[in-house]
Motif scaffolding. Sequence first.
Motif, PDB file in Angstrom:
ATOM      1  N   GLY A  32       1.241  -1.327   0.096  1.00 22.16           N
ATOM      2  CA  GLY A  32      -0.300   0.084   0.180  1.00 22.16           C
ATOM      3  C   GLY A  32       0.697   0.980   0.165  1.00 22.16           C
ATOM      4  N   GLY A  33       1.865   1.557   0.525  1.00 23.13           N
ATOM      5  CA  GLY A  33       2.913   2.741   1.147  1.00 23.13           C
ATOM      6  C   GLY A  33       3.774   2.544  -0.210  1.00 23.13           C
ATOM      7  N   ALA A  34       3.663   1.557  -0.890  1.00 23.09           N
ATOM      8  CA  ALA A  34       3.767   1.699  -2.661  1.00 23.09           C
ATOM      9  C   ALA A  34       3.067   1.895  -3.152  1.00 23.09           C
ATOM     10  CB  ALA A  34       4.832   0.439  -2.808  1.00 23.09           C
ATOM     11  N   ILE A  35       2.309   1.998  -3.419  1.00 23.77           N
ATOM     12  CA  ILE A  35       0.809   2.182  -4.557  1.00 23.77           C
ATOM     13  C   ILE A  35       1.360   3.690  -4.113  1.00 23.77           C
ATOM     14  CG2 ILE A  35      -1.030   2.398  -5.379  1.00 23.77           C
ATOM     15  CD1 ILE A  35      -0.709  -1.001  -4.418  1.00 23.77           C
ATOM     16  N   VAL A  36       0.909   3.915  -3.143  1.00 24.59           N
ATOM     17  CA  VAL A  36       0.606   5.793  -2.286  1.00 24.59           C
ATOM     18  C   VAL A  36       1.674   6.477  -3.190  1.00 24.59           C
ATOM     19  CG1 VAL A  36       0.225   7.542  -0.533  1.00 24.59           C
ATOM     20  CG2 VAL A  36      -1.147   5.166  -1.043  1.00 24.59           C
ATOM     21  N   LEU A  37       3.098   5.908  -2.564  1.00 31.43           N
ATOM     22  CA  LEU A  37       4.429   7.050  -3.103  1.00 31.43           C
ATOM     23  C   LEU A  37       4.421   6.489  -4.729  1.00 31.43           C
ATOM     24  CD1 LEU A  37       6.808   5.170  -0.510  1.00 31.43           C
ATOM     25  CD2 LEU A  37       5.685   7.566  -0.841  1.00 31.43           C
ATOM     26  N   LEU A  38       4.244   5.947  -4.958  1.00 28.01           N
ATOM     27  CA  LEU A  38       3.956   6.218  -6.931  1.00 28.01           C
ATOM     28  C   LEU A  38       3.103   6.607  -7.275  1.00 28.01           C
ATOM     29  CD1 LEU A  38       4.770   2.342  -7.435  1.00 28.01           C
ATOM     30  CD2 LEU A  38       6.440   4.158  -8.132  1.00 28.01           C
ATOM     31  N   CYS A  39       1.792   7.387  -6.693  1.00 25.48           N
ATOM     32  CA  CYS A  39       1.041   7.087  -7.304  1.00 25.48           C
ATOM     33  C   CYS A  39       1.042   8.829  -7.360  1.00 25.48           C
ATOM     34  CB  CYS A  39      -0.874   7.041  -6.479  1.00 25.48           C
ATOM     35  SG  CYS A  39      -1.155   5.570  -7.208  1.00 25.48           S
ATOM     36  N   VAL A  40       1.490   9.324  -6.323  1.00 25.34           N
ATOM     37  CA  VAL A  40       1.446  10.273  -5.362  1.00 25.34           C
ATOM     38  C   VAL A  40       3.301  11.330  -6.691  1.00 25.34           C
ATOM     39  CG1 VAL A  40       2.779  12.419  -3.912  1.00 25.34           C
ATOM     40  CG2 VAL A  40       1.360  11.114  -3.463  1.00 25.34           C
TER      41      VAL A  40
END
Length: 295
Positions: A32-40
């Motif tokens: 989840g953290g990787a997904i959020v960081l990639l999106c941001v």
Amino acid sequence: MTDTVTLAQVDPTAPRRRGARRRPGATLSACGGAIVLLCVAGLIAVHFWPGFDPYTQDLALVRLAPFAHPEHPFGTDALGRDLLSRLAAGGKTTLWITLTIVLLNMAVGTVLGLLAGFFGGWLDSAIALLTDVSLALPAVLLLIALSAIFGPSALLMILVLGFTHWMSFARLARATALSLKGRDFVVAPQMLGATSWRVIRTHILPHVLPQMFILAVTSIGQVILLQAGLDYLGLGIQPPEPTWGGLVLEGQKLLRLSPWQVIIPGVAIFLVVGGTQFFSQRFTAETNQPLRKVR
């Protein structure tokens, strides 16, 4: 010999046993953290894209499919505006509004919960009554009524959502304050003459804030989803300012001709909301992990 429930002491230098399980939710949290960081990171990088322009119309390039034009990798909408630029601009607006709402909720809930839990008495009863009234008042209906009077706007949505979703923060802060106010490190400063406000600020608030931040992380995805729904209904930010909910509404009108106009913002909402929920699983699991019995 009877068993006593205490916190198990773990030697951090001891080697882990082979095959030992990871902490609950660690894998989901990392994903989840990787997904959020990639999106941001993607939303920030798009602002430096050479053709970044979420507002300029080009009627010669209407409803382009994704990757059909090198300057418009996500295609264009019904007015020829670059969909990638509008998605990035809408994401920036969505994120700063969401963070503002969550911080307002956390601030109001923390203050009221600390006051109710520490002082108790009539103040606790009054705040409990205010919490029940707030829970019984639907925020969406309140926003609809105020929008009919003052007109829909981003400021109105921030104020309504920022002061109507603080109840969970208040309840958690109250429960934490109740469990701490009888401890020795809280009672001793009061016996030495420290004021109640100093005791709350110095000895109770540092223990409450980590719980508040965990709850704030879990509520980010919910606020994003609620904000997108309000924008979709026309109760939030108004056109031509792009928002994720507004992009879904605009694309729905041409769903059969250009379905990517709905799919792309819908996938963005899904990734960010799902990523924040997965990211919060680790903190929630660690907070709710039961104490182990030690002989």
